[in-house]
Write a protein that holds these residues in place. Structure first.
Motif, PDB file in Angstrom:
ATOM      1  N   ASN A  17      29.446  47.407 -30.427  1.00  0.00           N
ATOM      2  CA  ASN A  17      29.810  46.938 -31.753  1.00  0.00           C
ATOM      3  C   ASN A  17      29.319  45.511 -31.993  1.00  0.00           C
ATOM      4  O   ASN A  17      29.691  44.609 -31.280  1.00  0.00           O
ATOM      5  CB  ASN A  17      31.331  46.975 -31.835  1.00  0.00           C
ATOM      6  CG  ASN A  17      31.777  47.384 -33.200  1.00  0.00           C
ATOM      7  OD1 ASN A  17      31.012  47.258 -34.161  1.00  0.00           O
ATOM      8  ND2 ASN A  17      32.993  47.880 -33.301  1.00  0.00           N
ATOM      9  N   THR A  24      29.486  43.655 -34.948  1.00  0.00           N
ATOM     10  CA  THR A  24      30.173  42.762 -35.890  1.00  0.00           C
ATOM     11  C   THR A  24      31.674  42.950 -35.789  1.00  0.00           C
ATOM     12  O   THR A  24      32.163  44.007 -35.385  1.00  0.00           O
ATOM     13  CB  THR A  24      29.771  43.022 -37.362  1.00  0.00           C
ATOM     14  OG1 THR A  24      30.101  44.384 -37.661  1.00  0.00           O
ATOM     15  CG2 THR A  24      28.303  42.774 -37.592  1.00  0.00           C
ATOM     16  N   TYR A  25      32.391  41.891 -36.135  1.00  0.00           N
ATOM     17  CA  TYR A  25      33.843  41.975 -36.158  1.00  0.00           C
ATOM     18  C   TYR A  25      34.341  41.230 -37.383  1.00  0.00           C
ATOM     19  O   TYR A  25      34.150  40.010 -37.496  1.00  0.00           O
ATOM     20  CB  TYR A  25      34.422  41.354 -34.882  1.00  0.00           C
ATOM     21  CG  TYR A  25      35.911  41.228 -34.919  1.00  0.00           C
ATOM     22  CD1 TYR A  25      36.700  42.367 -34.825  1.00  0.00           C
ATOM     23  CD2 TYR A  25      36.517  39.994 -35.072  1.00  0.00           C
ATOM     24  CE1 TYR A  25      38.073  42.277 -34.887  1.00  0.00           C
ATOM     25  CE2 TYR A  25      37.893  39.887 -35.137  1.00  0.00           C
ATOM     26  CZ  TYR A  25      38.673  41.031 -35.049  1.00  0.00           C
ATOM     27  OH  TYR A  25      40.037  40.941 -35.114  1.00  0.00           O
ATOM     28  N   ASN A  26      34.941  41.982 -38.308  1.00  0.00           N
ATOM     29  CA  ASN A  26      35.477  41.397 -39.543  1.00  0.00           C
ATOM     30  C   ASN A  26      34.527  40.385 -40.198  1.00  0.00           C
ATOM     31  O   ASN A  26      34.926  39.285 -40.540  1.00  0.00           O
ATOM     32  CB  ASN A  26      36.809  40.685 -39.257  1.00  0.00           C
ATOM     33  CG  ASN A  26      37.949  41.697 -39.163  1.00  0.00           C
ATOM     34  OD1 ASN A  26      37.719  42.904 -39.309  1.00  0.00           O
ATOM     35  ND2 ASN A  26      39.148  41.191 -38.932  1.00  0.00           N
ATOM     36  N   LEU A  38      36.289  44.037 -28.076  1.00  0.00           N
ATOM     37  CA  LEU A  38      35.658  44.590 -29.270  1.00  0.00           C
ATOM     38  C   LEU A  38      35.190  46.020 -29.036  1.00  0.00           C
ATOM     39  O   LEU A  38      35.337  46.879 -29.906  1.00  0.00           O
ATOM     40  CB  LEU A  38      34.483  43.691 -29.668  1.00  0.00           C
ATOM     41  CG  LEU A  38      33.802  44.026 -30.989  1.00  0.00           C
ATOM     42  CD1 LEU A  38      34.802  43.958 -32.132  1.00  0.00           C
ATOM     43  CD2 LEU A  38      32.647  43.075 -31.251  1.00  0.00           C
ATOM     44  N   GLN A  85      38.166  48.147 -29.576  1.00  0.00           N
ATOM     45  CA  GLN A  85      38.996  47.612 -30.642  1.00  0.00           C
ATOM     46  C   GLN A  85      40.119  48.586 -31.011  1.00  0.00           C
ATOM     47  O   GLN A  85      39.884  49.782 -31.152  1.00  0.00           O
ATOM     48  CB  GLN A  85      38.124  47.363 -31.885  1.00  0.00           C
ATOM     49  CG  GLN A  85      38.792  46.504 -32.908  1.00  0.00           C
ATOM     50  CD  GLN A  85      37.851  46.178 -34.057  1.00  0.00           C
ATOM     51  OE1 GLN A  85      36.671  46.504 -34.010  1.00  0.00           O
ATOM     52  NE2 GLN A  85      38.374  45.546 -35.081  1.00  0.00           N
ATOM     53  N   GLN A  87      40.103  34.002 -38.223  1.00  0.00           N
ATOM     54  CA  GLN A  87      40.675  35.247 -37.721  1.00  0.00           C
ATOM     55  C   GLN A  87      41.967  34.926 -36.960  1.00  0.00           C
ATOM     56  O   GLN A  87      42.002  34.942 -35.745  1.00  0.00           O
ATOM     57  CB  GLN A  87      39.693  35.959 -36.773  1.00  0.00           C
ATOM     58  CG  GLN A  87      38.301  36.139 -37.316  1.00  0.00           C
ATOM     59  CD  GLN A  87      38.265  37.183 -38.419  1.00  0.00           C
ATOM     60  OE1 GLN A  87      39.138  38.043 -38.501  1.00  0.00           O
ATOM     61  NE2 GLN A  87      37.284  37.092 -39.286  1.00  0.00           N
TER      62      GLN A  87
END
Lengths: 220, 338
Positions: free
Chosen positions: A125, A127-129, A161, A164, A205
């Motif tokens: 993954n 990207t995160y938010n 992540l 997640q 975040q």
């Protein structure tokens, strides 16, 4: 669900391995009768094979050769002889990795997931938010700012992540760090996680990582 | 062989020669033999004795001197029977015969012991290989059923595993056969293997393990080096200082002709008087007697393995502060092959 096939002649180890893999969320099957092992393994169509180098009657290396001729599936060799030659041989026969008995079960799981990831080419993954992850640079990039993570923080963040929404135990985080040559102790892990939290809330975040008492951490 | 010794050995013979000559002269005198005849007979007798004795001396002296020289020059004295030439006198032939017989019997005896020890060693290797199976099985069981008691089981299991390795490497290090494989090994990978192997026990003691500059390759046997580092780690764990947070630092430095691997802990250190002996067999020293029991075998095996691989190992320590081991890997193009 990934299916893992175990070729191991010691009954007790075999059963515990099946248990271990099932607990870790894999479908696991094992060879119980060593007549024509290569055929049986191939017909089970596994995603990964855990192959003991010393099987009764037939040598693990020969089975590996036979399997390799027919299907292309990742193989981890398990050796118990403590010699360098075994390792060199198993790799030259085309095993993807090897592990020496008695092995640390968490390391075994880690190697399995690494080999599976490599073979499926599943990109983790990225990207995160809205934060873009650049592992080469060790940075989390948003439109406004760029946060630099240390190597340890990056390893922790990526593992959280990758899974997640699931609980990741401290032990699993520790395993990932140790497998990346960061031999830190318990206190250091706590410090790293709290620093990571601070950096994430700096990026807007807040409370991204939640602590589950006595279980581990979840990235929301 | 000294000439005086030869004469001393034959003194009885000379006495009897002298007596015989005396008696002959006495008889000749009694029969009123001519004075000239008496002188000539006595002269012939004496000359003959001198000639035969000289001949005897030369023969024996060359043989025994040769034997002694070869014996002194030989590194392995038992090879003397292969080296001696059979002389032309009976006594010498007899000695050579005895040499050969005893040597043959000794060789047979040694061969029997060698077979025994090889069989014993094979058995040890097989046994270690077998004991790893239940240990593996138990490790997995502990992992599949996590609980506090299993943490304790785990620690003991790791100890069992460590002790079995000691048996294996002791038998390997004492054996004359070459059963190691020297090739280029990454220090990073070796240290990582051994760290991961000792992870549970290091974390249990809250030890932080740091590494520095390990991105280097050395010529060695990877498994043996792992065992060596494992022994050093288990010593560090045994001798943790209660006064501070335990730390281990493993670092490497490369020079044009060698690479030095440094292993340092901040444990209780070694008293200065014990330092010269720590690599000796069964030496336990002050640290071994107080607190943790120690067999005095670990570092002896480590030293043995190092010298068989051609590495030098040395120690530097200050009591109450630190212990630092240095392993020197020579660079030798001879071993390199692609």
């Amino acid at each position: 669900m990934n299916k893992i096939y175990i070729a191991e002649d010691d009954r007790s180890i075999r059963e515990e391995l099946l248990q271990l893999l099932k607990n870790a969320g894999y479908a696991a099957e094992a060879l119980t009768d060593f007549q024509d092992p290569a055929e049986k393994i191939i017909s089970a169509a596994p995603d990964l094979i855990l192959l003991d180098i010393n099987l009764p009657e037939i040598n693990g290396e020969l089975i590996l050769k036979e399997i390799r001729r027919k299907i292309d599936v990742p193989v981890i060799m398990v050796t118990s002889r403590n010699s360098a030659t075994d390792e060199a041989l198993s790799l030259s026969y085309g095993a993807d990795d090897y592990i020496t008995k008695p092995y640390d079960p968490t390391i075994l799981l880690l190697r399995i997931s690494a080999v599976l990831k490599r073979s499926s080419n599943k990109a983790s993954n990225r990207t995160y938010n809205g934060l873009r992850i650049n592992p080469a640079k060790g940075a989390l990039i948003s439109e406004k700012s760029e946060i630099i993570l240390t190597k340890n923080e990056m390893i922790i963040f990526q593992l959280l992540l990758d899974r997640q929404g699931e609980i990741v135990t401290r032990d699993e985080l520790m395993t990932a760090l140790w497998d990346n040559n960061e031999f830190i102790n318990d206190n250091a892990l706590t410090v790293n996680i709290s620093r990571l939290r601070v950096k994430l809330s700096d990026a807007g975040q807040e409370n991204a990582i939640e602590t589950r008492k006595k279980q581990g951490y979840i990235l929301k | 062989m000294k000439i005086t010794e030869f004469f001393k050995d034959r003194i009885f013979l000379y006495i009897s020669y002298a007596a015989a000559l005396g008696i002959i002269l006495l008889f000749m005198n009694a029969f009123h033999a001519d004075a000239q005849l008496i002188i000539i007979s006595a002269a012939i007798f004496i000359i003959m004795i001198i000639v035969t004795e000289a001949w005897e001396i030369i023969r024996k002296k060359t043989f025994y001197d040769d034997l002694k020289n070869k014996l002194d020059g030989l590194d392995r004295k038992y090879l003397i029977s292969e080296m001696t030439e059979i002389p032309d006198f009976a006594e010498g032939k007899f000695i050579c015969e005895i040499f050969r017989e005893t040597n043959k019997s000794m060789c047979e005896n040694i061969a029997a012991y060698r077979r025994n020890s090889a069989e014993f060693r094979e058995f040890i290797e097989m046994w270690v290989h077998e004991i790893k199976l239940p240990v593996s099985s138990l490790l997995l069981m502990c992992h599949n059923n996590r609980s506090e008691i299993n943490e304790k089981f785990l620690e003991q299991l790791i100890r069992i595993d460590g002790y079995t390795d000691t048996v294996l490497y002791y038998s390997r290090s004492e054996n004359a056969e070459k059963d190691y494989l020297i090739k280029e090994i990454s220090l990073q990978r070796t240290v990582s293997n051994i760290a991961v192997k000792n992870r549970e026990i290091l974390l249990l003691h809250n030890i932080s393990l740091q590494t520095e500059g390990l991105e280097k390759n050395v010529l060695t046997d990877g498994k043996w080096l792992e065992f060596i580092l494992g022994q050093l780690i288990s010593n560090s764990i045994k001798f943790i200082s209660p006064l501070r947070e335990p730390e281990i630092l493993i670092s490497a430095e490369e020079f044009s002709d060698k690479t030095i691997l440094k292993y340092r802990d901040n444990g209780i250190g070694i008293p200065e008087s014990d330092i010269p002996y720590i690599f000796e067999k069964s030496f336990t020293g002050e640290n071994g007697r107080n607190g943790t029991r120690s067999t005095g075998m670990g570092l002896y095996i480590v030293k043995n393995l190092c010298s068989r691989l051609g590495h030098k190992i040395s120690v530097n320590s200050q009591k109450g502060r630190f212990t630092e081991f240095e392993i020197i890997f020579e660079k030798n193009d001879f071993y390199k092959f692609d």
